[in-house]
Scaffold this motif. Structure first.
Motif, short mmCIF file in Angstrom:
data_model
loop_
_atom_site.label_atom_id
_atom_site.label_comp_id
_atom_site.label_asym_id
_atom_site.label_seq_id
_atom_site.Cartn_x
_atom_site.Cartn_y
_atom_site.Cartn_z
N MET A 77 34.22 76.02 59.28
CA MET A 77 33.80 76.83 58.16
C MET A 77 35.03 77.51 57.57
SD MET A 77 31.13 80.01 58.14
CE MET A 77 29.65 79.03 58.02
N THR A 78 35.22 77.39 56.28
CA THR A 78 36.36 78.04 55.63
C THR A 78 35.87 79.21 54.79
OG1 THR A 78 36.24 76.58 53.73
CG2 THR A 78 37.70 75.91 55.53
N TYR A 79 36.74 80.16 54.59
CA TYR A 79 36.43 81.35 53.83
C TYR A 79 37.47 81.49 52.73
CZ TYR A 79 33.66 82.34 57.93
OH TYR A 79 32.76 82.27 58.94
N ASP A 80 37.11 81.07 51.52
CA ASP A 80 38.05 81.13 50.41
C ASP A 80 37.32 81.57 49.15
OD1 ASP A 80 40.07 80.91 48.59
OD2 ASP A 80 40.21 78.72 48.69
N LEU A 81 37.42 82.84 48.82
CA LEU A 81 36.76 83.34 47.62
C LEU A 81 37.62 83.14 46.38
CD1 LEU A 81 35.04 86.59 48.86
CD2 LEU A 81 34.07 84.34 48.53
N SER A 82 38.84 82.64 46.52
CA SER A 82 39.68 82.41 45.36
C SER A 82 39.23 81.17 44.59
CB SER A 82 41.15 82.27 45.77
OG SER A 82 41.31 81.14 46.60
N ALA A 83 38.54 80.27 45.26
CA ALA A 83 38.03 79.07 44.60
C ALA A 83 36.76 79.42 43.83
CB ALA A 83 37.74 77.99 45.63
N PRO A 84 36.52 78.75 42.73
CA PRO A 84 35.29 79.05 41.99
C PRO A 84 34.07 78.70 42.82
CG PRO A 84 36.43 77.16 41.04
CD PRO A 84 37.30 77.70 42.12
N PRO A 85 33.03 79.53 42.76
CA PRO A 85 31.84 79.26 43.55
C PRO A 85 31.15 77.99 43.12
CG PRO A 85 31.48 81.13 42.09
CD PRO A 85 32.92 80.71 41.95
N ALA A 122 25.65 83.61 45.18
CA ALA A 122 24.89 84.65 45.86
C ALA A 122 25.59 85.08 47.14
CB ALA A 122 23.48 84.15 46.17
N ARG A 123 26.13 84.13 47.88
CA ARG A 123 26.86 84.45 49.11
C ARG A 123 28.09 85.27 48.82
NH1 ARG A 123 30.62 80.29 51.49
NH2 ARG A 123 31.36 80.95 49.54
N ASP A 124 28.86 84.88 47.78
CA ASP A 124 30.06 85.61 47.42
C ASP A 124 29.71 87.03 46.97
OD1 ASP A 124 31.39 83.30 48.00
OD2 ASP A 124 31.83 82.77 45.92
N ARG A 125 28.66 87.17 46.20
CA ARG A 125 28.24 88.51 45.76
C ARG A 125 27.78 89.34 46.94
NH1 ARG A 125 25.03 87.05 40.21
NH2 ARG A 125 26.90 86.85 38.93
N ALA A 126 27.08 88.71 47.88
CA ALA A 126 26.62 89.44 49.06
C ALA A 126 27.81 89.91 49.89
CB ALA A 126 25.69 88.56 49.90
N ALA A 127 28.83 89.05 50.04
CA ALA A 127 30.03 89.42 50.80
C ALA A 127 30.75 90.58 50.11
CB ALA A 127 30.96 88.23 50.95
N LEU A 128 30.88 90.52 48.80
CA LEU A 128 31.53 91.60 48.06
C LEU A 128 30.73 92.89 48.15
CD1 LEU A 128 32.83 89.65 44.94
CD2 LEU A 128 34.19 90.59 46.82
N MET A 180 40.68 92.08 50.81
CA MET A 180 40.00 91.99 49.52
C MET A 180 40.00 90.56 48.97
SD MET A 180 38.70 94.86 48.95
CE MET A 180 38.14 94.59 47.29
N PHE A 181 40.91 89.73 49.44
CA PHE A 181 40.99 88.36 48.95
C PHE A 181 39.94 87.46 49.59
CE2 PHE A 181 45.27 90.12 48.44
CZ PHE A 181 45.37 90.01 47.07
N ASP A 182 39.39 87.88 50.71
CA ASP A 182 38.38 87.09 51.41
C ASP A 182 37.51 88.02 52.23
OD1 ASP A 182 36.92 85.10 52.57
OD2 ASP A 182 38.62 84.07 53.48
N PRO A 183 36.65 88.80 51.57
CA PRO A 183 35.88 89.83 52.29
C PRO A 183 34.99 89.29 53.40
CG PRO A 183 35.39 89.85 49.93
CD PRO A 183 36.39 88.78 50.16
N GLU A 184 34.39 88.12 53.22
CA GLU A 184 33.49 87.60 54.23
C GLU A 184 34.23 87.32 55.54
OE1 GLU A 184 30.52 83.85 54.95
OE2 GLU A 184 30.83 84.52 52.90
#
Length: 122
Positions: free
Chosen positions: A1-9, A16-22, A43-47
């Motif tokens: 499992m990777t955690y990368d919020l810099s990539a477009p959802p 929804a997952r990104d918003r929930a993590a934020l 802040m770059f990868d809150p989850e």
């Protein structure tokens, strides 16, 4: 499992997952000094630092792997010392703070007032 919020959802679930993590990170950082929130590496990868969410199951091996990566991110964080001071005072219930889990922080002796600037910031 990777955690990368810099990539477009990808798709509605990812958004929804990104918003929930934020949202979870916002809840966790409520009351933190502004410089911690703005400069923190998490802040770059809150989850990565908060986990998958309140109602999601996370297998123990995945949690251990995620927490290890979070610890590595914390090692390079420019506000590590301030985050540690804050965590010692706030005693968070979840997440990885300054490279320590909430459980590890709970085992440490008392901290100091989170509103007091740390020696590194002062």
């Amino acid at each position: 499992m990777t955690y990368d919020l810099s990539a477009p959802p990808r798709g509605t679930r990812a958004l929804a997952r990104d918003r929930a993590a934020l949202a979870l990170l916002a809840d966790l950082t409520e009351g933190m000094p502004r410089h911690l929130v703005e400069e923190a590496a998490c802040m770059f990868d809150p989850e990565l630092h908060t986990g998958p969410g309140t109602f999601a199951e996370e297998p123990a091996d995945e949690r251990a792997a995620r927490e290890q990566v979070a610890r590595e991110v914390c090692r390079e964080c420019p506000v590590w010392a301030s985050c540690l001071f804050y965590a010692l005072d706030a005693r968070p219930q979840t997440g990885v703070w300054a490279g320590l889990t909430a459980e590890e922080i709970a085992e440490l002796p008392g901290g100091h007032d989170a509103s007091t600037r740390s020696p590194e910031v002062a």
